[in-house]
Design an enzyme around this catalytic site. Structure first.
Site, PDB file in Angstrom:
ATOM      1  CG  ASP A 122      -2.909  -0.320  -2.379  1.00 15.46           C
ATOM      2  OD1 ASP A 122      -2.980   0.854  -1.980  1.00 15.46           O
ATOM      3  OD2 ASP A 122      -3.537  -1.256  -1.847  1.00 15.46           O
ATOM      4  CB  SER A 145      -0.967  -0.033   1.190  1.00  9.92           C
ATOM      5  OG  SER A 145      -1.907   0.999   1.125  1.00  9.92           O
ATOM      6  CG  ASP A 179      -2.665   4.300  -1.496  1.00  9.48           C
ATOM      7  OD1 ASP A 179      -3.383   4.091  -2.496  1.00  9.48           O
ATOM      8  OD2 ASP A 179      -2.721   3.579  -0.480  1.00  9.48           O
ATOM      9  CG  ASP A 212      -6.146   1.052  -0.843  1.00  7.71           C
ATOM     10  OD1 ASP A 212      -5.291   1.964  -0.759  1.00  7.71           O
ATOM     11  OD2 ASP A 212      -6.188   0.081  -0.063  1.00  7.71           O
TER      12      ASP A 212
END
EC number: 5.4.2.10
Length: 445
Positions: free
Chosen positions: A243, A102, A241, A245
Site C-alpha cells: 500500500d 498493507s 510495500d 506506506d
C-alpha cells in the site's frame, strides 16, 4: 466500551471471514457515513485501494453503504495509502478510506479511515462507528442518496505533491534507481515520481494481477530488488510495500538499508540543515545502534510502543516531526501526515544529493548492533514479567550485557506470542542470552 472490530490499524483479516465480507463492508460504509455526515454541508468520502482482487468487491459494497447514508463517494482507484490521506485533505473531504491489508498477502484485506486532516481517526470516532455496526441499515430519503464519481486526475495530483517535498532546484539526473512497487498500489505513481525528478528508473513489481501483491517482492522481500540493483549496476534500489506506506532501500553493493538506518539518515540531514525540530521517535524495536548514533550527534531520541499509531502519538505529544520503525514506516510530518514510502525515499535521495555521497557511504554514519528476535508461542496471553522465573532470567540477561545492549519481552498484539529480543555489540553473547530467555519463557508459560 471494548473494541469489537477496529484494531490498531483499522480493520483487517482474511477475505470471506469475520468482518472481511461484502455484507460487513456494506454496513461499515453505512455506519461510517452516518458518523461522517454533517447536515448542511457537502458530505464526501474518498475511497482508494491497493491491487488485491477483493478490492473491487469491497469498493462496491462500501460505495453502496455510504450512498445509503447520504454520502457522496469519490473513487480514486489503486492509490497508495498516503496518497488517500493527502487527497482527503486537499479535497476537503469528510473522510478518506483505504481498502488494503498493507504488506499482507492477497487473501487478506482491510479498511483504514482518515479524518479530514489526513490522519487516522480518533478512538472516539472509531467507537462511534462500531456502535452502529450491529444496527439495521436505515436508508436516507431518495432525494438524499449519495452518488459516486471518479477523480480522474488523482494520480497526477499526488505525483506533483511528492515532487514538491524536495527543493525545486534539486535534480536526481545522476541517479540510476531500481524501484520495486511490490505489485501494489504505488505501481503507477512511484516510477513516475522519480523519473520526473530526473532519475533513470528501472521499475519492477509493476504488473499486478490481483493475486501477486507483496509476493516475493517489495519492502518485506528486498532480495529480488538487491539482485536487480547488482544486475543493472544501479546506484540504489527503493522497495515499497503493497500500500506504499513503507520503504526499504538497497545500496549499490546490494546491501539492504532498513527503516532504522533511513530514519537516521533523514534526521542527520535535517540536523545539518537546521531543519530538525526537536528530536526523533523510534519504537521499542529500534536498533540500539540507532540510539547510540542519535546520542553521538546530540539528536534527542525516545521510544514509543511498536506501531505507527504510537509513533504518531509521541510525535504529537512532543511537537516533533520525524519518527519511524525498522520496517520502513517513516513519518515525516514536515512533509505529510502519515507514513509515505515514496516521500521517505525522496528525503534520502535529497540527503545523498546534499552530502554528495552514495547511499552506501551515507549509511556508514550509523552502525547497527546485532539483534536477535525469537517468537515464543504460548497457550494464553499473559504478562511474562509477572512470572518470577522469567523476571529473574530477564535480569540476568541484562546484567550480562553490562549496559552495552538491550533486552525486551513483548506480547504480540495479534497472536499468542511472546517476542524475545536481545541486542548488543557481542553477537555470540546476544544470541546465547536470547536463546536462554526464550527457553525460560517457553517452559514457564
Amino acid at each position: 466500551m471494548r473494541r469489537k472490530y477496529f484494531g490498531t490499524d483499522g480493520i483487517r483479516g482474511e477475505v470471506g471471514k469475520g468482518a472481511i465480507t461484502p455484507e460487513f463492508m456494506l454496513r461499515l460504509g453505512w455506519a461510517a457515513g452516518r458518523v461522517f455526515r454533517k447536515e448542511g454541508k457537502r458530505n464526501r468520502v474518498l475511497i482508494g485501494k491497493d491491487t488485491r482482487i477483493s478490492g473491487y468487491m469491497f469498493e462496491s459494497a462500501l460505495e453502496a453503504g455510504f450512498a445509503a447514508a447520504g454520502m457522496e463517494v469519490a473513487l480514486l482507484g489503486p492509490m497508495p495509502t498516503p496518497a488517500v490521506a493527502y487527497l482527503t485533505r486537499t479535497f476537503r473531504a469528510s473522510a478518506g478510506v483505504v481498502i488494503s491489508a498493507s504488506h499482507n498477502p492477497y487473501h487478506d484485506n482491510g479498511i483504514k479511515f482518515f479524518s479530514p486532516e489526513g490522519v487516522k481517526l480518533p478512538d472516539s470516532v472509531e467507537m462511534e462507528i462500531e456502535s452502529l455496526l450491529d444496527h439495521d441499515i436505515e436508508v436516507v430519503g431518495g432525494d438524499q442518496l449519495g452518488r459516486a464519481t471518479r477523480i480522474d486526475d488523482a494520480k497526477g495530483r499526488y505525483i506533483e505533491f511528492c515532487k514538491s517535498t524536495v527543493p525545486f532546484q534539486m535534480s536526481f539526473a545522476n541517479f540510476h534507481i531500481v524501484v520495486d512497487c511490490a505489485q501494489g498500489a504505488a505501481y503507477q505513481v512511484a516510477p513516475k515520481v522519480f523519473r520526473e525528478l530526473g532519475a533513470k528508473v528501472d521499475a519492477i513489481g509493476v504488473d499486478p494481477d490481483g493475486l501477486n501483491i507483496n509476493r516475493e517482492s517489495g519492502a518485506t522481500s528486498p532480495e529480488r530488488l538487491a539482485a536487480k540493483v547488482l544486475e543493472l549496476g544501479a546506484d540504489l534500489g527503493i522497495a515499497l510495500d503493497g500500500d506504499g506506506d513503507r520503504v526499504i532501500m538497497v545500496d549499490h553493493k546490494g546491501e539492504v538499508v532498513d527503516g532504522d538506518e533511513i530514519l537516521f539518515m533523514i534526521a542527520r540531514s535535517r540536523q545539518t540543515q537546521c531543519r530538525l525540530r526537536g528530536g526523533v521517535v523510534g519504537t521499542l524495536m529500534t536498533n540500539f545502534g540507532a540510539e547510540l548514533a542519535f546520542k553521538e550527534h546530540d539528536i534527542p531520541f525516545v521510544r514509543a510502543k511498536v506501531g505507527d499509531r504510537y509513533v504518531m502519538e509521541e510525535l504529537r505529544k512532543r511537537g516533533w516531526l520525524l519518527g519511524g520503525e525498522g520496517s520502513g514506516h517513516i513519518v515525516c510530518l514536515e512533509n505529510t501526515t502519515t507514513g509515505d514510502g515514496i516521500i521517505s525515499g525522496l528525503q534520502v535521495l535529497a540527503a545523498m544529493f546534499e552530502a554528495d555521497q552514495s547511499l552506501h557511504e551515507l549509511k556508514q554514519h550509523m552502525t547497527k548492533v546485532p539483534q536477535i528476535l525469537i517468537n515464543v508461542r504460548i497457550s494464553e496471553q499473559r504478562d511474562p514479567m509477572q512470572i518470577p522465573a522469567v523476571e529473574k532470567a530477564f535480569s540476568e540477561a541484562e546484567a550480562k550485557l553490562g549496559g552495552e545492549g538491550r533486552v525486551l519481552l513483548r506480547a504480540s498484539g495479534t497472536e499468542p506470542l511472546i517476542r524475545v529480543m536481545v541486542e548488543g555489540s557481542d553477537e555470540a553473547l546476544v544470541r546465547s542470552q536470547a536463546e536462554m530467555l526464550a527457553d525460560v519463557v517457553r517452559t514457564s508459560m
